[in-house]
Design an enzyme around this catalytic site. Structure first.
Site, PDB file in Angstrom:
ATOM      1  N   CYS A 374       0.334   4.976 -70.668  1.00 36.40           N
ATOM      2  CA  CYS A 374       1.455   4.227 -70.080  1.00 36.40           C
ATOM      3  C   CYS A 374       2.502   4.010 -71.158  1.00 36.40           C
ATOM      4  CB  CYS A 374       0.991   2.870 -69.557  1.00 36.40           C
ATOM      5  SG  CYS A 374      -0.003   2.992 -68.085  1.00 36.40           S
ATOM      6  N   ILE A 375       3.751   3.983 -70.754  1.00 38.43           N
ATOM      7  CA  ILE A 375       4.837   3.774 -71.707  1.00 38.43           C
ATOM      8  C   ILE A 375       5.908   2.920 -71.041  1.00 38.43           C
ATOM      9  CG2 ILE A 375       5.953   5.953 -71.056  1.00 38.43           C
ATOM     10  CD1 ILE A 375       6.822   6.182 -74.039  1.00 38.43           C
ATOM     11  N   LEU A 376       6.431   1.947 -71.784  1.00 38.50           N
ATOM     12  CA  LEU A 376       7.407   1.026 -71.209  1.00 38.50           C
ATOM     13  C   LEU A 376       8.330   0.484 -72.297  1.00 38.50           C
ATOM     14  CD1 LEU A 376       8.407  -0.890 -68.849  1.00 38.50           C
ATOM     15  CD2 LEU A 376       6.736  -2.540 -69.720  1.00 38.50           C
ATOM     16  N   THR A 377       9.618   0.493 -72.002  1.00 44.08           N
ATOM     17  CA  THR A 377      10.595  -0.269 -72.778  1.00 44.08           C
ATOM     18  C   THR A 377      11.008  -1.455 -71.920  1.00 44.08           C
ATOM     19  OG1 THR A 377      11.444   1.777 -73.763  1.00 44.08           O
ATOM     20  CG2 THR A 377      12.797  -0.199 -73.990  1.00 44.08           C
ATOM     21  N   GLN A 382      16.428  -1.585 -72.714  1.00 42.51           N
ATOM     22  CA  GLN A 382      16.604  -0.262 -72.124  1.00 42.51           C
ATOM     23  C   GLN A 382      18.019   0.258 -72.351  1.00 42.51           C
ATOM     24  OE1 GLN A 382      15.295  -0.456 -68.035  1.00 42.51           O
ATOM     25  NE2 GLN A 382      13.150  -0.676 -68.595  1.00 42.51           N
ATOM     26  N   ARG A 383      18.150   1.588 -72.287  1.00 42.32           N
ATOM     27  CA  ARG A 383      19.428   2.288 -72.469  1.00 42.32           C
ATOM     28  C   ARG A 383      20.024   2.063 -73.864  1.00 42.32           C
ATOM     29  NH1 ARG A 383      21.129   4.465 -67.820  1.00 42.32           N
ATOM     30  NH2 ARG A 383      23.220   4.791 -68.656  1.00 42.32           N
ATOM     31  N   ARG A 384      19.143   1.864 -74.836  1.00 44.02           N
ATOM     32  CA  ARG A 384      19.593   1.690 -76.217  1.00 44.02           C
ATOM     33  C   ARG A 384      18.879   2.654 -77.164  1.00 44.02           C
ATOM     34  NH1 ARG A 384      19.042  -4.743 -76.889  1.00 44.02           N
ATOM     35  NH2 ARG A 384      19.191  -4.179 -79.090  1.00 44.02           N
ATOM     36  N   LYS A 388      13.251   6.752 -76.085  1.00 47.58           N
ATOM     37  CA  LYS A 388      13.081   8.040 -76.766  1.00 47.58           C
ATOM     38  C   LYS A 388      12.374   7.848 -78.105  1.00 47.58           C
ATOM     39  CE  LYS A 388      16.222  11.083 -75.450  1.00 47.58           C
ATOM     40  NZ  LYS A 388      17.288  10.279 -74.931  1.00 47.58           N
ATOM     41  N   GLU A 408       0.371  11.165 -69.545  1.00 51.04           N
ATOM     42  CA  GLU A 408      -0.460  11.124 -68.343  1.00 51.04           C
ATOM     43  C   GLU A 408       0.421  11.017 -67.104  1.00 51.04           C
ATOM     44  OE1 GLU A 408      -3.715   7.975 -66.567  1.00 51.04           O
ATOM     45  OE2 GLU A 408      -3.796   8.460 -68.708  1.00 51.04           O
ATOM     46  N   SER A 421      14.637  14.356 -71.153  1.00 48.05           N
ATOM     47  CA  SER A 421      15.694  14.299 -72.154  1.00 48.05           C
ATOM     48  C   SER A 421      15.135  14.558 -73.548  1.00 48.05           C
ATOM     49  CB  SER A 421      16.383  12.930 -72.096  1.00 48.05           C
ATOM     50  OG  SER A 421      17.358  12.811 -73.090  1.00 48.05           O
TER      51      SER A 421
END
Length: 518
Positions: A374-377, A382-384, A388, A408, A421
């Site tokens: 799992c991956i989360l900002t 976000q958008r900063r 990435k 996953e 991206s």
């Protein structure tokens, strides 16, 4: 607009007034998921059809267009989903859509062509990470005809299929997926445009093995919609206060029932413990000694740090992190068994401590080369460029481990865009840096790209198709970098200020298979 003489029940559909992105009124079709009565005034919890669930909300009767009310389809027995009581009632078009999705999924899995076709719009709704390879001729598209490399969308109306390249009619060619595809590059007439020859190897394999299989049913956060009943479809937390930020949750998270009636749920930003009032939080902070996530700090550059947390040694923190993450991840279901997982938490440092920005988790032992579960900002960050950065860090760990990795599945809509991206920028960086030797065209294989970047081979191939770089020329598959692609990539890289510095990483991988217990 509501007519109180008509009773609106769960499962009904009707237009509901909402503001769009430019603050204009619109009346999208919505489904009533729940009705509650507060001091004699009714409120309706609605899901906007074809919109992301994060936009679901409670609305007042005056926002309902009762004239276009659609009642749910009547059935002889109480409707249940997969035999589970309390599931949502049947409503117009749902059964038809469910059948269409099952047919689409079956088609996607049973396709047996050597070079499978790109998903149709129905298949794309499954949010598959790998668009399969086309077996028709390829042509170059200008940059204006597809999305920019770094485009990220946070509104709920984003549809995955518009980011995929539609199949085009043309002469069928043999497959180009294999383990030793040779890539040759030479400069074209334009100094800003280059072409790469892609030669299939002798041991060419079916690239359809990149299609994700059925999701696993183990772990702390796994895909499992069997319990997707009326309760879990509704947001249950109104607001979360985490340090200096107040967050509006997007989705359901299984916090204790007694906390769901609070106007604000308070979280300690260092240990992530949840508390019911500001006074309780202030009392807790006098006793909480943490000023950073528990575990080892394995990376620091400037104000950015990464901490490695063992899900077995720090269970309470890991479980609280999963509860918080579930507020912003819809495609996962929370499990309390965090033992098989490692959590990598990214923080920003100031005089008060290390503040959580985002995280990703990964299995200690993955049989399918997953380097991210799992991956989360978190929304305030976000958008900063932090998303990435998290992805880049996960691949840096894979490089140290000497493995290739892949996230996953399924990915969320925003996760899919972020990975697309990152893969695009990383692979284009490699291709544009190739230099000719002895006057010959530079050569590189798909496997070499995979080894350099630690991106799994299937992800490399799917990214080349996503960018529409593959063409067929004089009996060979070639990759063409147009001037638009090159300029777009350079613009994107100029905006990408946050990068991982491998010299600042202090990480020693462990061989978990040799350990008796995690």
């Amino acid at each position: 607009m509501a007519d109180h003489s008509v009773e609106i029940t769960e499962g009904c559909r009707l237009p509901v007034l909402r503001k769009n992105q430019v603050n204009e009124d619109e009346w999208p079709l919505a489904e009533i998921l729940s009705v509650k009565d507060i001091q004699g005034k009714k409120l309706y919890y609605v899901h906007y059809i074809d919109f992301n669930k994060r936009l679901d909300e409670w609305v007042t009767p005056d926002r309902l267009d009762i004239k276009k009310l659609q009642f749910p389809k009547k059935e002889a027995k109480t409707p249940m989903k997969d035999g589970l009581p309390g599931s949502r009632p049947s409503s117009p078009e749902r059964d038809v859509k469910r059948k269409a999705e099952s047919v689409s999924l079956a088609t996607q899995v049973t396709a047996a062509t050597p070079v499978p076709s790109l998903p149709s719009s129905a298949e794309a709704s499954q949010a598959s990470v790998y668009p399969a390879m086309r077996d028709s001729s390829f042509s170059i598209k200008s940059r204006d005809e597809h999305e920019p490399l770094t485009s990220l969308t946070t509104n709920g109306t984003t549809s995955i299929q518009r980011h995929l390249i539609p199949p085009q009619p043309g002469r069928k060619r043999k497959s180009c997926g294999g383990t030793d595809e040779m890539v040759k590059m030479f400069q074209n007439n334009s100094p800003r445009c280059s072409t790469i020859y892609l030669l299939p190897g002798e041991d060419s394999q079916d690239s359809s093995d990149g299609i994700p299989s059925a999701p696993r049913m183990t772990g702390s956060l796994v895909s499992d919609r069997s319990h997707d009943d009326i309760v879990t479809r509704m947001k249950n937390i109104d607001c979360i206060e985490l340090g200096r930020h107040r967050l509006k949750p997007w989705y359901f998270s299984p916090y204790p029932q007694e906390l769901t009636s609070l106007l604000i749920l308070y979280l300690c930003e260092f240990c992530l413990k949840y508390l019911k009032s500001l006074k309780c939080l202030q009392r807790h902070l006098t006793k909480c000694n943490l000023r950073h996530p528990p575990g080892n700090e394995i990376y620091r550059k400037g104000t950015i740090s990464f901490f490695e947390i063992d899900g077995r040694k720090n269970k309470a923190y890991s479980q609280n992190l999963c509860l918080l993450a579930k507020c912003f991840l819809d495609h996962k279901t929370l499990y309390y068994d965090t033992d098989p997982f490692l959590f990598y938490v990214m923080t920003e440092y100031d005089s008060k401590g290390f503040h959580i920005v985002g995280y990703f988790s990964k299995e200690k032992e993955s049989t399918e080369d997953y380097n991210v579960a799992c991956i989360l900002t978190l929304p305030p960050y976000q958008r900063r460029g932090y998303g990435k950065l998290l992805i880049e860090f996960s691949y840096e760990l894979s490089k140290v481990e000497g493995k290739t990795g892949t996230p996953e599945k399924p990915l969320s809509d925003l996760g899919l865009l972020s990975y697309r991206s990152y893969w695009s920028q990383t692979i284009l960086e490699i291709l544009m840096d190739l230099k000719s030797e002895n006057g010959e065209r530079p050569q590189i294989t798909i496997n070499e790209i995979s080894e350099i970047t630690s991106v799994k081979k299937e992800d490399v191939i799917s990214t080349l198709q996503y960018l529409n770089l593959i063409n067929y020329y004089k009996g060979q598959y070639i990759l063409t970098l147009s001037e638009d692609i090159v300029e777009g990539h350079e613009r994107a890289m100029q905006k990408r200020h946050l990068r991982i510095d491998p010299k600042c990483l202090h990480f020693t991988p462990k061989d978990w298979s040799k350990r008796g217990k995690w």
